[in-house]
Design an enzyme around this catalytic site. Sequence first.
Site, PDB file in Angstrom:
ATOM      1  N   LYS A 268      -5.771  10.809  -0.860  1.00 50.63           N
ATOM      2  CA  LYS A 268      -5.031   9.132  -1.158  1.00 50.63           C
ATOM      3  C   LYS A 268      -4.165   9.309  -2.390  1.00 50.63           C
ATOM      4  O   LYS A 268      -4.716  10.103  -3.896  1.00 50.63           O
ATOM      5  CB  LYS A 268      -5.888   8.440  -1.050  1.00 50.63           C
ATOM      6  CG  LYS A 268      -5.192   6.801  -2.349  1.00 50.63           C
ATOM      7  CD  LYS A 268      -6.570   5.642  -2.271  1.00 50.63           C
ATOM      8  CE  LYS A 268      -6.123   4.762  -2.920  1.00 50.63           C
ATOM      9  NZ  LYS A 268      -7.339   3.789  -3.163  1.00 50.63           N
ATOM     10  N   ASP A 273      -1.918   1.418  -9.264  1.00 55.23           N
ATOM     11  CA  ASP A 273      -2.087   0.351  -8.848  1.00 55.23           C
ATOM     12  C   ASP A 273      -2.541  -0.528  -8.852  1.00 55.23           C
ATOM     13  O   ASP A 273      -3.296  -1.284  -9.535  1.00 55.23           O
ATOM     14  CB  ASP A 273      -3.742   0.595  -6.972  1.00 55.23           C
ATOM     15  CG  ASP A 273      -4.188  -0.703  -6.388  1.00 55.23           C
ATOM     16  OD1 ASP A 273      -3.416  -1.013  -6.189  1.00 55.23           O
ATOM     17  OD2 ASP A 273      -5.414  -0.913  -5.489  1.00 55.23           O
ATOM     18  N   LYS A 280      -4.770  -7.442  -9.239  1.00 58.67           N
ATOM     19  CA  LYS A 280      -5.701  -7.229  -9.756  1.00 58.67           C
ATOM     20  C   LYS A 280      -5.857  -8.145 -11.529  1.00 58.67           C
ATOM     21  O   LYS A 280      -5.236  -8.545 -11.822  1.00 58.67           O
ATOM     22  CB  LYS A 280      -5.906  -5.685  -9.882  1.00 58.67           C
ATOM     23  CG  LYS A 280      -6.144  -4.437  -9.032  1.00 58.67           C
ATOM     24  CD  LYS A 280      -6.500  -3.258  -9.173  1.00 58.67           C
ATOM     25  CE  LYS A 280      -6.419  -2.639  -8.346  1.00 58.67           C
ATOM     26  NZ  LYS A 280      -7.423  -2.526  -7.566  1.00 58.67           N
ATOM     27  N   ASP A 291      -5.852   6.279  -9.352  1.00 53.65           N
ATOM     28  CA  ASP A 291      -6.239   5.644  -7.745  1.00 53.65           C
ATOM     29  C   ASP A 291      -4.885   6.842  -7.321  1.00 53.65           C
ATOM     30  O   ASP A 291      -5.182   7.078  -5.722  1.00 53.65           O
ATOM     31  CB  ASP A 291      -5.587   4.005  -8.039  1.00 53.65           C
ATOM     32  CG  ASP A 291      -6.184   3.639  -6.376  1.00 53.65           C
ATOM     33  OD1 ASP A 291      -7.198   3.880  -5.960  1.00 53.65           O
ATOM     34  OD2 ASP A 291      -5.260   2.860  -5.539  1.00 53.65           O
ATOM     35  N   ASP A 350      -3.793  -5.710  -1.648  1.00 59.97           N
ATOM     36  CA  ASP A 350      -5.079  -4.170  -3.076  1.00 59.97           C
ATOM     37  C   ASP A 350      -5.937  -3.233  -1.568  1.00 59.97           C
ATOM     38  O   ASP A 350      -6.402  -2.723  -2.811  1.00 59.97           O
ATOM     39  CB  ASP A 350      -5.632  -5.373  -3.968  1.00 59.97           C
ATOM     40  CG  ASP A 350      -6.444  -4.393  -5.015  1.00 59.97           C
ATOM     41  OD1 ASP A 350      -6.138  -3.334  -5.076  1.00 59.97           O
ATOM     42  OD2 ASP A 350      -7.639  -4.607  -5.699  1.00 59.97           O
ATOM     43  N   ARG A 354      -6.303   2.432   2.483  1.00 61.86           N
ATOM     44  CA  ARG A 354      -6.736   3.070   4.086  1.00 61.86           C
ATOM     45  C   ARG A 354      -4.911   2.975   4.682  1.00 61.86           C
ATOM     46  O   ARG A 354      -4.533   3.323   5.879  1.00 61.86           O
ATOM     47  CB  ARG A 354      -7.273   1.607   4.508  1.00 61.86           C
ATOM     48  CG  ARG A 354      -7.387   0.353   4.168  1.00 61.86           C
ATOM     49  CD  ARG A 354      -7.888  -0.540   4.251  1.00 61.86           C
ATOM     50  NE  ARG A 354      -8.941  -0.397   3.246  1.00 61.86           N
ATOM     51  CZ  ARG A 354      -9.922  -0.997   3.021  1.00 61.86           C
ATOM     52  NH1 ARG A 354     -10.326  -2.160   3.538  1.00 61.86           N
ATOM     53  NH2 ARG A 354     -10.829  -1.211   1.389  1.00 61.86           N
TER      54      ARG A 354
END
Length: 497
Positions: A268, A273, A280, A291, A350, A354
């Site tokens: 990933k 992010d 966030k 991230d 967020d 995935r």
Amino acid sequence: MNFTLSNKPLATAKADCLVVAVPEKGDWPESTRQADEALGGFLGELIKSGDVTGKNASTLSVPLTKQSWPRLLVVGTGADSDRSAANFRKALTAAVGQLKEGPSKQVHLALTDTPITGGDDETSEAARLSLIGRTLEDQLYRFSGFKSEKAPALKLTKVTVSATGTGKALKDAFDLGLATGRGMNLTKDLGNTPPNVCHPSWLAEQAEQLAKDHEVIKTEILDEKQMKKLGMHSLLSVSAGSAQPARLIVMEYRGGKAKDKPHVLVGKGITFDTGGISLKPGEGMDEMKYDMGGAAGVFGAMQTIAETKPAINVVAVIAAAENMPSGTATRPGDIVTSMSGQTIEILNTDAEGRLVLCDALTYAKRFDPATVVDLATLTGAVIVALGSHATGLFSNDEALAAQLTAAGERACDRVWRLPLWDDYQSQLDSNFADMQNIGGRPAGSVTAACFLSRFTKDYRWAHLDIAGTAWNSGKAKGSTGRPVPLLVDYLLSHVGK
């Protein structure tokens, strides 16, 4: 830094500082006996006076006069019965920490003959040398390239490590440790680089540079147009709000036979992010540059493999994107079609990791993999479950899970397996698409893994949630270099099989 092995008698060693081990309970290693004899019983006097206790990871630096060495560093290694590889590494870390800040230029490290408890793979001299080499590179790491005043260079320039011999097997083990440490340091460099520099295109350039530096690596970069043609709409939904275009980075190492199926690492690579539209909280958001820790870990493992050149085939796939809010960003409630053809209702932007991984995992199928291991800073929930000590492990294959667990123990880079039961899959049910991208607060790490499992049914797969282990917060903020040791050990365990 110059690292070397030596099997010469300790009394003849020439160095500015000698490093020896003293156990809290147990017999002195032979190297410690030799040092004490050369020093006329000085070590014994330090123990009698209480200056040296032998407590694990305790240290005492003593200047010497009229001795073979100007300085002595004594490292406590705990009780013989409690000295696991992990505890031995703590002692090594403490020792190197003292050397890093100390005045010595040339150091002789006499710690290799300190016994370790555990299985043969962990207790051999080769295993200890590998751990010493890795710890030296790891602990001597510094990241100061973005400071206006450059940090003064380390005074330490050479480390000689005692060994019973300098044959190929021991040298290879030591070199593997050093290479693993350098892989960790590459991972740390990438993770620590600020996000205004480290964006997807820059990360792709680092992959191209890795291929230039190591001819055994072949790199291919896919741009957004190519990804769109492949149907990677899930991955592209994450980069939709950013001025920085996404990249799919593919690196191949073919050291095995042509017919051997490759082991695929999927990382990933969210270079920053914000959470997207599901923004966030501002506090601590700067740490979201980490991230891309999964991608950084893949880079580190591939560099180590490129340096050591094992007889194995390895493919790396990195999904790199930046998750930003804007007028073009993906909204909660949007539905996208993944490369696999499955549709996803995005309820929280967020939960983006995935979304990029699922297309990368589908892409990995084309390599006809022996195994696929993805690594991702995927969920805060895994930190609640495991803290920062163990990486969360999920797998659809019992043997693969066992291999990763064993590799983690050997490498002192441990994992803990969490369930991937069908009972949790219903939390991903959507009224409007094949699935939704979140499963609610309960078992957040498990439902994230369940989401990924829907794209990995055609091969043996494991997922490593490294959100708690990829970086440190607070005063010691910075990338840890994990799980490079775990990945390297796991990959090398397949050589010749």
